[in-house]
Design a protein around this motif. Structure first.
Motif, PDB file in Angstrom:
ATOM      1  N   SER A 126      35.039  35.161  40.042  1.00  0.00           N
ATOM      2  CA  SER A 126      35.237  36.667  39.701  1.00  0.00           C
ATOM      3  C   SER A 126      34.640  37.524  40.870  1.00  0.00           C
ATOM      4  O   SER A 126      33.750  36.998  41.409  1.00  0.00           O
ATOM      5  CB  SER A 126      34.859  36.841  38.383  1.00  0.00           C
ATOM      6  OG  SER A 126      33.475  36.504  38.292  1.00  0.00           O
ATOM      7  N   ALA A 127      35.171  38.594  40.860  1.00  0.00           N
ATOM      8  CA  ALA A 127      34.378  39.550  41.994  1.00  0.00           C
ATOM      9  C   ALA A 127      32.691  39.822  41.601  1.00  0.00           C
ATOM     10  O   ALA A 127      32.616  40.015  40.341  1.00  0.00           O
ATOM     11  CB  ALA A 127      35.024  41.033  41.854  1.00  0.00           C
ATOM     12  N   SER A 128      32.110  39.771  42.578  1.00  0.00           N
ATOM     13  CA  SER A 128      30.743  40.224  42.221  1.00  0.00           C
ATOM     14  C   SER A 128      30.221  40.838  43.622  1.00  0.00           C
ATOM     15  O   SER A 128      30.900  40.969  44.693  1.00  0.00           O
ATOM     16  CB  SER A 128      29.759  38.769  42.211  1.00  0.00           C
ATOM     17  OG  SER A 128      30.208  37.825  43.223  1.00  0.00           O
TER      18      SER A 128
ATOM     19  N   VAL B   6      38.222  36.457  25.482  1.00  0.00           N
ATOM     20  CA  VAL B   6      39.252  36.227  26.623  1.00  0.00           C
ATOM     21  C   VAL B   6      40.594  35.946  26.244  1.00  0.00           C
ATOM     22  O   VAL B   6      40.780  35.178  25.288  1.00  0.00           O
ATOM     23  CB  VAL B   6      38.511  35.103  27.572  1.00  0.00           C
ATOM     24  CG1 VAL B   6      39.290  34.501  28.720  1.00  0.00           C
ATOM     25  CG2 VAL B   6      37.246  35.279  28.175  1.00  0.00           C
TER      26      VAL B   6
ATOM     27  N   HIS C  63      46.661  34.462  29.182  1.00  0.00           N
ATOM     28  CA  HIS C  63      47.233  35.476  29.928  1.00  0.00           C
ATOM     29  C   HIS C  63      48.809  34.719  30.332  1.00  0.00           C
ATOM     30  O   HIS C  63      49.507  35.754  30.802  1.00  0.00           O
ATOM     31  CB  HIS C  63      46.711  35.677  31.169  1.00  0.00           C
ATOM     32  CG  HIS C  63      46.226  34.551  32.304  1.00  0.00           C
ATOM     33  ND1 HIS C  63      45.389  33.638  31.979  1.00  0.00           N
ATOM     34  CD2 HIS C  63      47.203  33.981  33.318  1.00  0.00           C
ATOM     35  CE1 HIS C  63      45.458  32.868  32.848  1.00  0.00           C
ATOM     36  NE2 HIS C  63      46.492  33.147  33.824  1.00  0.00           N
TER      37      HIS C  63
ATOM     38  N   ASP D 256      41.133  33.112  31.876  1.00  0.00           N
ATOM     39  CA  ASP D 256      40.731  33.965  32.942  1.00  0.00           C
ATOM     40  C   ASP D 256      39.901  35.392  32.225  1.00  0.00           C
ATOM     41  O   ASP D 256      40.635  35.964  31.515  1.00  0.00           O
ATOM     42  CB  ASP D 256      41.809  34.429  33.762  1.00  0.00           C
ATOM     43  CG  ASP D 256      41.787  35.362  34.665  1.00  0.00           C
ATOM     44  OD1 ASP D 256      40.658  35.611  35.041  1.00  0.00           O
ATOM     45  OD2 ASP D 256      42.744  35.984  35.018  1.00  0.00           O
ATOM     46  N   PRO D 257      38.718  35.555  32.604  1.00  0.00           N
ATOM     47  CA  PRO D 257      38.042  36.801  31.857  1.00  0.00           C
ATOM     48  C   PRO D 257      38.775  38.147  32.587  1.00  0.00           C
ATOM     49  O   PRO D 257      38.655  38.997  31.911  1.00  0.00           O
ATOM     50  CB  PRO D 257      36.739  36.681  32.310  1.00  0.00           C
ATOM     51  CG  PRO D 257      36.725  35.897  33.754  1.00  0.00           C
ATOM     52  CD  PRO D 257      37.869  34.926  33.372  1.00  0.00           C
ATOM     53  N   ASP D 258      39.676  37.960  33.676  1.00  0.00           N
ATOM     54  CA  ASP D 258      40.260  39.228  34.271  1.00  0.00           C
ATOM     55  C   ASP D 258      41.617  39.196  33.686  1.00  0.00           C
ATOM     56  O   ASP D 258      42.063  40.127  33.503  1.00  0.00           O
ATOM     57  CB  ASP D 258      40.343  38.896  35.784  1.00  0.00           C
ATOM     58  CG  ASP D 258      39.019  39.040  36.432  1.00  0.00           C
ATOM     59  OD1 ASP D 258      37.975  39.505  35.628  1.00  0.00           O
ATOM     60  OD2 ASP D 258      38.960  38.723  37.659  1.00  0.00           O
ATOM     61  N   GLY D 259      42.074  38.337  33.032  1.00  0.00           N
ATOM     62  CA  GLY D 259      43.485  38.066  32.552  1.00  0.00           C
ATOM     63  C   GLY D 259      44.589  38.435  33.398  1.00  0.00           C
ATOM     64  O   GLY D 259      45.838  38.838  33.145  1.00  0.00           O
ATOM     65  N   THR D 260      44.364  38.057  34.646  1.00  0.00           N
ATOM     66  CA  THR D 260      45.295  38.137  35.667  1.00  0.00           C
ATOM     67  C   THR D 260      45.838  36.882  36.365  1.00  0.00           C
ATOM     68  O   THR D 260      46.659  36.880  37.181  1.00  0.00           O
ATOM     69  CB  THR D 260      44.793  39.166  36.942  1.00  0.00           C
ATOM     70  OG1 THR D 260      43.491  38.340  37.373  1.00  0.00           O
ATOM     71  CG2 THR D 260      44.263  40.235  36.601  1.00  0.00           C
TER      72      THR D 260
ATOM     73  N   GLY E 104      40.845  34.994  37.786  1.00  0.00           N
ATOM     74  CA  GLY E 104      39.653  35.207  37.697  1.00  0.00           C
ATOM     75  C   GLY E 104      39.136  33.675  37.288  1.00  0.00           C
ATOM     76  O   GLY E 104      39.585  32.749  37.083  1.00  0.00           O
TER      77      GLY E 104
ATOM     78  N   GLN F 132      39.843  28.243  33.844  1.00  0.00           N
ATOM     79  CA  GLN F 132      41.167  28.419  33.238  1.00  0.00           C
ATOM     80  C   GLN F 132      41.366  27.194  32.670  1.00  0.00           C
ATOM     81  O   GLN F 132      41.421  26.043  33.534  1.00  0.00           O
ATOM     82  CB  GLN F 132      42.107  29.006  34.059  1.00  0.00           C
ATOM     83  CG  GLN F 132      41.718  30.397  34.440  1.00  0.00           C
ATOM     84  CD  GLN F 132      42.715  31.335  35.519  1.00  0.00           C
ATOM     85  OE1 GLN F 132      44.045  31.032  35.177  1.00  0.00           O
ATOM     86  NE2 GLN F 132      42.289  31.997  36.224  1.00  0.00           N
TER      87      GLN F 132
END
Length: 267
Positions: free
Chosen positions: A73-75, A143, A146, A161-165, A168, A206
């Motif tokens: 995930s983005a950081s 979470v 998705h 996936d914590p981003d749901g995309t 993530g 995931q």
């Protein structure tokens, strides 16, 4: 006087016949060239259609349970995603020892459906170590799941996936592939880790739940790590969630019934 003009007339007529013949030849050659060009274009179209069809099929499988998985995930300082060739974990991956080389039992809620499950820490120590660590840390609470596939013989619900995309993850990625079925058959109730196509070291948070017997061909990296099995609640999952299909009526995409994970426990 007429006799003197006869050779000139014959010469002119001969020239006209030659020009007419050359014109016909030019038209014929143009038609041949155009026919060849049309045949080439038609062949290119056929090949392109075949490539698109094959690509779509590969995307369905290689982009299925494995492909869009475990990218960190983005950081502020993103962890680079490793390649299959690198064969290395990336980020702060929980140690294999967490799996304790034993079976774990647990449960989770997907909306109002309670799923009981077991995790096999002996068969998939790295996968189970990561999953147990994430569950115990509360990572999965809230979470979503998705992605749902509803094709006959390809029935999975992908979650985690914590981003749901589908892109993530937990901030790390790991391998290798463990406990993958040699025949590519994942029976109903199988819980397996999703990953990027062709990348054995791209697993993260995931995973996918197989709700109907599913065959997933191995890719260049192999199969998919099987970490455990659903031991209760699969019928309820099917009746309340998967049987409702995919959003918009497709065979692969967001579940028509939005799915959220909660109350995950393991011991």
């Amino acid at each position: 006087m007429a006799s003197n003009n006869r050779p000139d007339r014959e010469t002119r007529e001969a020239r006209q016949r030659l020009r007419a013949y050359q014109a016909r030849q030019k038209v014929h050659q143009h038609r041949v060239t155009r026919r060849r060009r049309d045949n080439i274009i038609a062949s290119i179209v056929v090949v392109a259609v075949a490539v698109i069809a094959v690509g779509a099929q590969l995307a369905y499988f290689n982009g299925g349970p494995g492909t869009p998985v475990a990218k960190p995930s983005a950081s502020a300082t993103p962890t680079p995603t490793p390649t299959a060739a690198a064969g290395e974990n990336s980020g702060d991956v929980p140690p294999v020892s967490v799996a304790e080389d034993r079976s774990w039992t647990g449960s989770m809620k997907l909306n109002d459906v309670t799923l009981d499950f077991t995790l096999d820490g002996a068969a998939a120590p790295q996968g189970v170590a990561s999953t147990v660590s994430l569950i115990e840390s509360g990572f999965y609470d809230g979470v979503t799941c998705h992605r749902l596939t509803t094709g006959e013989g390809f029935e999975v619900l992908q979650c985690g996936d914590p981003d749901g995309t589908g892109a993530g993850g937990p901030g790390y990625s790991y391998g290798p592939i463990e406990n993958a079925p040699a025949d590519g058959v994942y029976p109903a109730g199988t819980i397996a880790m999703a990953r990027q196509g062709g990348n054995a070291y791209s697993m993260g948070s995931q995973f996918f739940i197989v709700y109907g017997d599913t065959t997933i061909p191995a890719d260049a990296a192999g199969g998919y790590t099987v970490i455990g099995t659903v031991t209760g609640g699969l019928d309820e999952l099917n009746s309340q969630i998967t049987s409702k299909g995919v959003e918009g009526g497709a065979s692969d995409g967001k579940p028509a019934v939005p799915v959220t994970m909660s109350d995950l426990t393991v011991e």
